[in-house]
Design a protein around this motif. Sequence first.
Motif, PDB file in Angstrom:
ATOM      1  N   HIS A   1       0.731  -1.198  -0.087  1.00  0.00           N
ATOM      2  CA  HIS A   1      -0.059  -0.013   0.013  1.00  0.00           C
ATOM      3  C   HIS A   1       0.812   1.370  -0.011  1.00  0.00           C
ATOM      4  N   GLY A   2       2.216   1.155   0.055  1.00  0.00           N
ATOM      5  CA  GLY A   2       2.738   2.342   0.025  1.00  0.00           C
ATOM      6  C   GLY A   2       3.095   2.854   1.184  1.00  0.00           C
ATOM      7  N   GLY A   3       3.532   4.284   1.577  1.00  0.00           N
ATOM      8  CA  GLY A   3       3.828   4.773   2.811  1.00  0.00           C
ATOM      9  C   GLY A   3       2.646   5.670   3.294  1.00  0.00           C
ATOM     10  N   PHE A   4       3.008   6.611   4.271  1.00  0.00           N
ATOM     11  CA  PHE A   4       2.004   7.119   4.884  1.00  0.00           C
ATOM     12  C   PHE A   4       1.275   8.412   4.178  1.00  0.00           C
ATOM     13  N   LEU A   5       2.236   9.102   3.537  1.00  0.00           N
ATOM     14  CA  LEU A   5       1.705   9.964   2.435  1.00  0.00           C
ATOM     15  C   LEU A   5       0.636   9.407   1.315  1.00  0.00           C
ATOM     16  N   ASP A   6       0.926   8.180   1.007  1.00  0.00           N
ATOM     17  CA  ASP A   6       0.212   7.584  -0.009  1.00  0.00           C
ATOM     18  C   ASP A   6      -1.243   7.086   0.504  1.00  0.00           C
ATOM     19  N   ARG A   7      -1.376   7.106   1.981  1.00  0.00           N
ATOM     20  CA  ARG A   7      -2.558   6.703   2.677  1.00  0.00           C
ATOM     21  C   ARG A   7      -3.369   7.973   2.993  1.00  0.00           C
ATOM     22  N   PHE A   8      -2.456   8.940   3.283  1.00  0.00           N
ATOM     23  CA  PHE A   8      -3.288  10.041   3.970  1.00  0.00           C
ATOM     24  C   PHE A   8      -3.218  11.454   2.958  1.00  0.00           C
ATOM     25  N   ASP A   9      -3.024  11.171   1.925  1.00  0.00           N
ATOM     26  CA  ASP A   9      -2.438  12.246   1.155  1.00  0.00           C
ATOM     27  C   ASP A   9      -4.127  13.000   0.603  1.00  0.00           C
ATOM     28  N   SER A  10      -5.135  12.463   0.625  1.00  0.00           N
ATOM     29  CA  SER A  10      -6.349  12.963   0.211  1.00  0.00           C
ATOM     30  C   SER A  10      -6.635  13.648   1.533  1.00  0.00           C
ATOM     31  N   LEU A  11      -6.541  12.942   2.698  1.00  0.00           N
ATOM     32  CA  LEU A  11      -6.912  13.805   3.953  1.00  0.00           C
ATOM     33  C   LEU A  11      -6.185  14.945   4.106  1.00  0.00           C
ATOM     34  N   LEU A  12      -5.012  15.139   3.889  1.00  0.00           N
ATOM     35  CA  LEU A  12      -4.201  16.306   3.848  1.00  0.00           C
ATOM     36  C   LEU A  12      -4.882  17.521   3.374  1.00  0.00           C
ATOM     37  N   LEU A  13      -5.485  17.456   2.288  1.00  0.00           N
ATOM     38  CA  LEU A  13      -5.861  18.522   1.708  1.00  0.00           C
ATOM     39  C   LEU A  13      -7.259  18.892   2.125  1.00  0.00           C
ATOM     40  N   ALA A  14      -8.210  17.612   2.285  1.00  0.00           N
ATOM     41  CA  ALA A  14      -9.405  17.903   2.516  1.00  0.00           C
ATOM     42  C   ALA A  14      -9.732  18.405   3.959  1.00  0.00           C
ATOM     43  N   SER A  15      -8.786  18.078   5.028  1.00  0.00           N
ATOM     44  CA  SER A  15      -9.080  18.433   6.384  1.00  0.00           C
ATOM     45  C   SER A  15      -9.208  19.898   6.597  1.00  0.00           C
ATOM     46  N   PRO A  16      -8.210  20.713   6.099  1.00  0.00           N
ATOM     47  CA  PRO A  16      -8.340  22.261   6.201  1.00  0.00           C
ATOM     48  C   PRO A  16      -9.642  22.893   5.747  1.00  0.00           C
ATOM     49  N   PHE A  17      -9.897  22.192   4.602  1.00  0.00           N
ATOM     50  CA  PHE A  17     -11.093  22.806   4.240  1.00  0.00           C
ATOM     51  C   PHE A  17     -12.663  22.453   4.890  1.00  0.00           C
ATOM     52  N   ALA A  18     -12.524  20.961   5.351  1.00  0.00           N
ATOM     53  CA  ALA A  18     -13.485  20.601   6.309  1.00  0.00           C
ATOM     54  C   ALA A  18     -13.602  21.480   7.564  1.00  0.00           C
ATOM     55  N   TRP A  19     -12.346  21.857   7.979  1.00  0.00           N
ATOM     56  CA  TRP A  19     -12.154  22.718   9.294  1.00  0.00           C
ATOM     57  C   TRP A  19     -12.842  24.084   9.138  1.00  0.00           C
ATOM     58  N   ILE A  20     -12.593  24.592   7.866  1.00  0.00           N
ATOM     59  CA  ILE A  20     -13.253  25.844   7.578  1.00  0.00           C
ATOM     60  C   ILE A  20     -14.585  26.081   7.333  1.00  0.00           C
ATOM     61  N   TYR A  21     -15.105  24.811   6.907  1.00  0.00           N
ATOM     62  CA  TYR A  21     -16.585  24.506   6.889  1.00  0.00           C
ATOM     63  C   TYR A  21     -17.118  24.466   8.067  1.00  0.00           C
ATOM     64  N   VAL A  22     -16.592  23.652   9.024  1.00  0.00           N
ATOM     65  CA  VAL A  22     -17.203  23.541  10.205  1.00  0.00           C
ATOM     66  C   VAL A  22     -17.283  24.791  11.259  1.00  0.00           C
ATOM     67  N   GLN A  23     -16.144  25.346  11.149  1.00  0.00           N
ATOM     68  CA  GLN A  23     -15.957  26.758  11.575  1.00  0.00           C
ATOM     69  C   GLN A  23     -17.097  27.910  11.289  1.00  0.00           C
ATOM     70  N   SER A  24     -17.329  27.692   9.860  1.00  0.00           N
ATOM     71  CA  SER A  24     -17.932  28.720   9.422  1.00  0.00           C
ATOM     72  C   SER A  24     -19.630  28.387   9.506  1.00  0.00           C
ATOM     73  N   PHE A  25     -19.891  27.074   9.478  1.00  0.00           N
ATOM     74  CA  PHE A  25     -21.456  26.760   9.545  1.00  0.00           C
ATOM     75  C   PHE A  25     -21.844  25.798  10.581  1.00  0.00           C
ATOM     76  N   MET A  26     -21.157  25.153  11.249  1.00  0.00           N
ATOM     77  CA  MET A  26     -21.462  24.303  12.308  1.00  0.00           C
ATOM     78  C   MET A  26     -21.138  24.649  13.510  1.00  0.00           C
ATOM     79  N   MET A  27     -20.538  25.726  13.823  1.00  0.00           N
ATOM     80  CA  MET A  27     -19.977  26.122  15.207  1.00  0.00           C
ATOM     81  C   MET A  27     -21.296  26.933  15.945  1.00  0.00           C
ATOM     82  N   VAL A  28     -21.402  26.800  17.430  1.00  0.00           N
ATOM     83  CA  VAL A  28     -22.322  27.547  18.032  1.00  0.00           C
ATOM     84  C   VAL A  28     -22.073  29.081  18.026  1.00  0.00           C
TER      85      VAL A  28
END
Length: 294
Positions: free
Chosen positions: A267-294
């Motif tokens: 399956h390769g290395g850690f970057l191979d397994r988590f490459d998609s998560l590395l770019l999706a996480s910041p945008f998910a965080w921005i979405y949560v902060q903008s639209f899902m926080m009290v």
Amino acid sequence: MKTFFTRTASALVFVAVMLGGILWSPFTFFLLFLLVNIFALQEYFKLIRLIDTDYQEVSVWHRYGVVVASCAITMAFTGQAFGSADISLGFMGWWMSVIFLLVLPMGEILLGKDFSLKNIGYSALGLLYITVSLGLLIDLRLSVHDIIFTGNTPGGQPGWLIPLLLICFIWINDTMAYIIGSLIGRTPFFPAISPKKTMEGSVGGMILVVAVAGIFGYYWGRNWLDLQHWLSLAGIAAVFGTAGDLLESKLKRLAGVKDSGSIMPGHGGFLDRFDSLLLASPFAWIYVQSFMMV
């Protein structure tokens, strides 16, 4: 056949470790992604050394100092979650981050063979690309008490929900894209970066993961999140997860390697397994902060 069993066994171990770390407790979540950060950062440095041989000349102080700084930054994202009111893991991490990020360039000037802003830039990009992304994922796990939930969940609000959903959506998107691309894929999607990806597979994977999220969210998931959040998080995982995969593929192509590492047989290395998560996480965080926080 031996390769199949090797890939299957390593995948099962990977899933077990991931689920255990994510679901067991907030602290195991932090430890899990602290380790992912360390190993993924090492693989990133290896790729950069292959892309630009000047980076091989960085001092030992620089090489290990960046790793310590990355651990400190990851700790800083935990805030007040671990420790006492007077001194917490986040507090220590914040001060360690400031000290190392200030001292590292000075050490490079004094201890490096040749001072290079370019090499400092490569390291800074690694911290931004990997450490900050995973730190934001940890923040998502620990800031659950501020997130608006639409229903009451047994045992309290599940802090692991959004990070786990993001990972699951990325996996569904990748799987559906592979299946659809194998069946009907004809049009190359960024062939210079990833020749095997097709437009049909990529678009089909995105559509299906949003559809799956919508169906599950409508019938079973409203106790946790409103339907629009299920759809939005799935869309973020699909679009930015695909972009993250392409970004890492570009790095590997520039470095002239097939996999970023070999920590997971088949399956390769850690970057191979988590490459998609590395770019999706910041945008998910921005979405949560903008639209899902009290």
